[in-house]
Motif scaffolding. Sequence first.
Motif, PDB file in Angstrom:
ATOM      1  N   PRO A 173       0.910  -1.236   0.084  1.00  0.00           N
ATOM      2  CA  PRO A 173       0.148  -0.111  -0.014  1.00  0.00           C
ATOM      3  C   PRO A 173       0.943   1.315  -0.019  1.00  0.00           C
ATOM      4  N   SER A 174       1.988   1.172   0.679  1.00  0.00           N
ATOM      5  CA  SER A 174       2.832   2.474   0.918  1.00  0.00           C
ATOM      6  C   SER A 174       3.388   3.002  -0.508  1.00  0.00           C
ATOM      7  N   LYS A 175       4.014   1.901  -1.158  1.00  0.00           N
ATOM      8  CA  LYS A 175       4.499   1.867  -2.412  1.00  0.00           C
ATOM      9  C   LYS A 175       3.522   2.245  -3.458  1.00  0.00           C
ATOM     10  N   ALA A 176       2.341   1.732  -3.499  1.00  0.00           N
ATOM     11  CA  ALA A 176       1.231   2.074  -4.378  1.00  0.00           C
ATOM     12  C   ALA A 176       0.785   3.693  -4.336  1.00  0.00           C
ATOM     13  N   LYS A 177       1.028   3.945  -2.996  1.00  0.00           N
ATOM     14  CA  LYS A 177       0.615   5.460  -2.879  1.00  0.00           C
ATOM     15  C   LYS A 177       1.686   6.281  -3.494  1.00  0.00           C
ATOM     16  N   GLN A 178       2.977   6.104  -3.557  1.00  0.00           N
ATOM     17  CA  GLN A 178       4.101   6.838  -4.252  1.00  0.00           C
ATOM     18  C   GLN A 178       3.800   6.859  -5.650  1.00  0.00           C
TER      19      GLN A 178
ATOM     20  N   GLY B  32      10.515   9.385  -2.582  1.00  0.00           N
ATOM     21  CA  GLY B  32      10.387   8.096  -1.829  1.00  0.00           C
ATOM     22  C   GLY B  32      10.617   7.164  -2.776  1.00  0.00           C
ATOM     23  N   LEU B  33      10.554   7.121  -4.007  1.00  0.00           N
ATOM     24  CA  LEU B  33      10.581   6.082  -5.070  1.00  0.00           C
ATOM     25  C   LEU B  33      11.788   6.305  -5.745  1.00  0.00           C
ATOM     26  N   SER B  34      12.632   5.159  -5.856  1.00  0.00           N
ATOM     27  CA  SER B  34      13.892   5.241  -6.452  1.00  0.00           C
ATOM     28  C   SER B  34      13.602   4.622  -7.859  1.00  0.00           C
ATOM     29  N   ASN B  35      14.528   4.965  -8.421  1.00  0.00           N
ATOM     30  CA  ASN B  35      14.881   4.384 -10.078  1.00  0.00           C
ATOM     31  C   ASN B  35      14.744   2.868  -9.767  1.00  0.00           C
ATOM     32  N   ALA B  36      15.419   2.400  -8.949  1.00  0.00           N
ATOM     33  CA  ALA B  36      15.660   0.937  -8.781  1.00  0.00           C
ATOM     34  C   ALA B  36      14.284   0.111  -8.450  1.00  0.00           C
ATOM     35  N   SER B  37      13.399   1.074  -7.561  1.00  0.00           N
ATOM     36  CA  SER B  37      12.048   0.274  -7.425  1.00  0.00           C
ATOM     37  C   SER B  37      11.046   0.379  -8.697  1.00  0.00           C
TER      38      SER B  37
END
Length: 682
Positions: free
Chosen positions: A16-21, A154-159
């Motif tokens: 959920p938190s990644k999805a928010k980003q 908060g969202l990296s290129n790698a993610s």
Amino acid sequence: MAKLTDPITVLKGVGPSKAKQFATLNIFTLEDLLCHFPRGYEDRTRLITIDKLEVDKPACFRAMVMGTPQTHKVRKGLDITKVRVADHTARLNLTFFNQKFTTDRLVYGKEYIFYGTLTGDYVGYSMTSPVFEELDSPPILTRRVMPIYPLTAGLSNASVLKAVEQALAICPTPGEVLPESVRAQYGILPAERAYQAIHQPASMTEAELAKKRLIFEEFFVFSAGLSLMRAARAGKKLPPYKDTELQAFYGALPFSLTGAQLRAIGEIVNDLKRGTPMNRLVQGDVGSGKTMVAAAAAYLAVKNGKQAALMAPTEILAEQHYKSLSKLLTPLGVRVSLLTGSLTPKNKKEVRSLIEAGETDLVVGTHALVSESTVFCDLGLVIADEQHRFGVGQRSALSGKGADPHLLVMSATPIPRTLALLMYGDLEVSILDELPPGRQQTDTFLVGESYRARINAFIRKQVAEGHQCYVVCPAVEENGDLDITAATVWAETLQKTVFPDLRVALLHGQMKGAEKEAVMGSFARQEADVLVATTVIEVGVDVPNATLMVIEDADRFGLSQLHQLRGRVGRGSAKSYCILVSHSKNADTNGRLKALCSTTDGFKIAEEDLKLRGPGDFFGARQSGLPVFRVASLSCDLQTLKEAQQASARWIEAEGTAQTPEAMALRSRIGTLFQRSQGTMN
Ligand code: ADP
Ligand code: MG
């Protein structure tokens, strides 16, 4: 196998938190993710020896770790790790900051592939924070072309990279919408390969091919959509206008029309007589007199028993149009009403009921009010002023209403022909290439800060002669970028320290509608001498007594925008001036601005703008009226755009309405695109 419409949370590592980003990037589904294209690439395919590394040229190399990494605490929150590596050609010192966790993986005596940038000089070379992988690991960080994605906090290129990789593995790519014959003719990658390659290109060349394909697709789909829209509207029947006599209208004008205005009106008359809905764009530089052309069309609609609506992008403009049109048309028996957001709810209701009962003939208002909730008794003609806010989504929504009124779009934004075809492929074009007589050219100068005293003296001189001045700033408030002049601050400085004896007013987009109206109104009534403003004054404002415009930080604006701004002066009979203030030392930037000093031809300026900034930026700047081009923000070339345009025109003509799977796939994609752009129009 997952579906494209699945939420990205089906991916491992996306909770959920990644999805928010991801959501802040407008990525919700796997399809959104696959359509989140890299903004660029790093070519990490070059593998060389240490002695071939060059300063500032990142590259991969294979090297052995020559000692155990040593970490020192420099101060609280800062660790430095140093380690020496070598290959058979040379040795190299590596430095890492706060990466103990990472560097712990480097084992004395083992070989790795590194990727990084050499720094230093003959005194000593070193490398800071290279990425590295073991020799037998799959090439993820090194030995590949690395896509660089648009990111958010908060969202990296790698993610993003990992998420995309997974998505490609578990779901199909968006389907093919380009007909095979077209792909063959233009040597274009199939959809599936293009989506793979845009995210995981084997080489820079492949990335380019993928990009080309996706740009081509986007423009092809968009222009195919316009062609279909045009064809659909052309197939509709309307009773032809019978009464096309304009003598009374001409007689009421305080001036005679220019040849260009008469020509445009003639073209409109022909459209209205034809018996199918008119789709016409009137393009004319600022001050070329588009309002009178619109007035003629409205007059004809009313004479033929229909209602007309004139939609303006701002309240200020709507009011200006209302004033000039009611003055002109009321004596001719046309009932004109104004419908804007600042009317009281009671007044709005009254006007709406007049409209619905057919007791008013011409409604002047803002786009939103006229297009959304207003019910007309018998709407025959819609006029949209300043088209770049009246995008394709609105155009298609309009004809979707079922009534299919005639449509007249007016634009002061000169758009190069190539782009015009793409953006208004559904419209016929009339061009007003002549200014009313007696207009003087606005002299334009490019100056630096050293001219400040002279600029101020010049403002004073204009005011002393009874004229008014605009001062345009790129930002409303200071935002940390000290190089940008903020309107609020600048207005205060001018009033307090530079012109305490003059009346300085302030206008910007963050002010409320009514407040803006009040400021504009008082400036128009000459109750202020200097108006400090942001680009809110870009469209349509008409104060003929203003003879000078100073544009601060002119290098922050696009050429076409500067030209548009400049059009606010030179509207009266007095000589007018535009002063571009730039602090830029960049020769290209200044060359660009100089071009503006030497020509007032909006089309030439637009072509120049397009050449300099490319279609990506051109679209970016005008997104409001366009569908969201996903790839256009990648730089693209005009050639691709032209090819896509031509290919789609040809193909739609031949097979656009066919019931083949190819044609149906294309039409369904067009539907999605136009729907999406309706949601984003303003
Ligand atoms: P645009 O919308 O194309 O920028 P406008 O329609 O606002 O231009 O016209 C600019 C000004 O020129 C207005 O004050 C208008 O009354 C005046 N005008 C328009 N046509 C003529 C003409 N043929 N001769 C003289 N003045 C004109
Ligand atoms: Mg206008």
